[in-house]
Design a protein around this motif. Sequence first.
Motif, mmCIF file in Angstrom:
data_model
loop_
_atom_site.group_PDB
_atom_site.id
_atom_site.type_symbol
_atom_site.label_atom_id
_atom_site.label_comp_id
_atom_site.label_asym_id
_atom_site.label_seq_id
_atom_site.Cartn_x
_atom_site.Cartn_y
_atom_site.Cartn_z
ATOM 1 N N GLY A 193 0.915 -1.134 -0.148
ATOM 2 C CA GLY A 193 0.087 -0.028 -0.018
ATOM 3 C C GLY A 193 0.828 1.359 0.061
ATOM 4 O O GLY A 193 2.133 1.198 0.194
ATOM 5 N N MET A 194 0.039 2.215 -0.245
ATOM 6 C CA MET A 194 0.978 3.752 -0.230
ATOM 7 C C MET A 194 1.273 3.984 1.054
ATOM 8 O O MET A 194 0.404 3.913 2.152
ATOM 9 N N VAL A 195 2.237 4.731 1.325
ATOM 10 C CA VAL A 195 2.692 5.098 2.623
ATOM 11 C C VAL A 195 2.123 6.493 2.798
ATOM 12 O O VAL A 195 2.061 7.438 2.081
ATOM 13 N N THR A 196 1.226 6.530 4.066
ATOM 14 C CA THR A 196 0.564 7.584 4.516
ATOM 15 C C THR A 196 0.922 7.992 5.838
ATOM 16 O O THR A 196 1.481 7.123 6.704
ATOM 17 N N TYR A 197 0.628 9.281 6.184
ATOM 18 C CA TYR A 197 1.001 9.859 7.549
ATOM 19 C C TYR A 197 -0.199 10.522 8.292
ATOM 20 O O TYR A 197 -1.224 11.053 7.314
ATOM 21 N N VAL A 198 -0.442 10.471 9.557
ATOM 22 C CA VAL A 198 -1.363 11.003 10.282
ATOM 23 C C VAL A 198 -0.649 11.749 11.456
ATOM 24 O O VAL A 198 0.176 11.567 12.080
ATOM 25 N N SER A 199 -1.299 13.153 11.500
ATOM 26 C CA SER A 199 -0.608 13.927 12.423
ATOM 27 C C SER A 199 -1.868 14.885 12.987
ATOM 28 O O SER A 199 -3.013 14.949 12.258
ATOM 29 N N THR A 200 -1.769 15.479 14.214
ATOM 30 C CA THR A 200 -2.588 16.344 14.682
ATOM 31 C C THR A 200 -2.000 17.666 15.078
ATOM 32 O O THR A 200 -1.027 17.767 15.637
ATOM 33 N N GLY A 201 -2.873 18.680 14.906
ATOM 34 C CA GLY A 201 -1.941 20.099 15.057
ATOM 35 C C GLY A 201 -3.226 21.296 15.104
ATOM 36 O O GLY A 201 -4.439 21.060 14.733
ATOM 37 N N THR A 202 -2.576 22.549 15.451
ATOM 38 C CA THR A 202 -3.584 23.516 15.503
ATOM 39 C C THR A 202 -3.165 24.334 14.094
ATOM 40 O O THR A 202 -2.243 24.471 13.499
ATOM 41 N N ILE A 203 -4.518 24.677 13.532
ATOM 42 C CA ILE A 203 -4.467 25.650 12.405
ATOM 43 C C ILE A 203 -3.910 27.041 12.683
ATOM 44 O O ILE A 203 -4.256 27.519 13.495
ATOM 45 N N ILE A 204 -2.950 27.392 11.920
ATOM 46 C CA ILE A 204 -2.055 28.640 12.133
ATOM 47 C C ILE A 204 -2.733 29.692 11.153
ATOM 48 O O ILE A 204 -2.917 30.602 11.251
ATOM 49 N N ASP A 205 -2.856 29.044 9.853
ATOM 50 C CA ASP A 205 -3.403 29.870 8.833
ATOM 51 C C ASP A 205 -3.710 28.968 7.597
ATOM 52 O O ASP A 205 -3.344 27.709 7.411
ATOM 53 N N TRP A 206 -4.469 29.648 6.746
ATOM 54 C CA TRP A 206 -4.826 28.797 5.527
ATOM 55 C C TRP A 206 -5.090 29.834 4.349
ATOM 56 O O TRP A 206 -5.426 31.089 4.668
ATOM 57 N N GLU A 207 -4.910 29.648 3.242
ATOM 58 C CA GLU A 207 -4.850 30.473 1.986
ATOM 59 C C GLU A 207 -5.298 29.463 0.689
ATOM 60 O O GLU A 207 -4.479 28.840 0.291
#
Length: 270
Positions: A193-207
């Motif tokens: 299968g394809m290698v995937t990553y999982v993370s959790t964090g705080t949204i700082i910014d988006w654009e």
Amino acid sequence: MKKRLTVMISMLCILMNFSGCEETLERDETESYNQEFQNPDGDTKKKPTPTVRPTPTEEPEESVKMVPKVTQPLSEETTEELAEVTKEVEEPEEPVIQPAKEEKTAEGYILDRSDNVLYLDLENTGSRTYPEEGKDRAVAFDISNAEIILTNPGQDVPNSNPTNVSCTVSVTYYTEDGCNIATAVSGDGCEQGMVTYVSTGTIIDWEGNLVTLELTEGDYAGTTETFDIAGAYVSGELTSGSVAGVTYYIKESDRIAASLSVGGYEKEAQ
């Protein structure tokens, strides 16, 4: 006259008698010769063999005398051709021994399969780190006459055919006319299968389609990463300071989000 006639008649008689005497004498001599070579018992002695003179051989006429045959000398070119032919006959050609084909072994990830051709990624032989990885460096192998070997037939394997796409295989092959001809293909039949990553964090910014998170848990925790959510499924409203979970893969140092969850509402990113 009468007397002369009498004398002539007498002379004629004398001549006749003399002739008869000669004939008698010759006959007597012949009989005496034949008797001389007979003994009293009747055996005949060997008579002397008369000498036979050889008949002189006549010389052949000038017109029928044998004339020696004159042979023209062969040209140098003809002589060389005859020598080559003679050499070929006397020295049969040795059988041509084909050089042994040099076999190699390679390991690769099956990117695709078309009929009896496998396309392998020989650089990354394991799971894909992103979709379509390795397509630009695929190497083709002809497996038309290759032996297919399943390396662990006793285990619980999802696929019994090791040549399925996403499997890793070992290929023994040789190269002929620029083509890779496989003689054996072996593998365990397990798809990668394809290698995937999982993370959790705080949204700082988006654009636009880019969201920046300060990661606190999971992969790359303690770093600040920017994710491309163009093709991801997003749940909840994107607000600064919100906590979000992200599943993603990495392609050439870019983080490509597969999903982003904020507040429990999931929607496709715009």
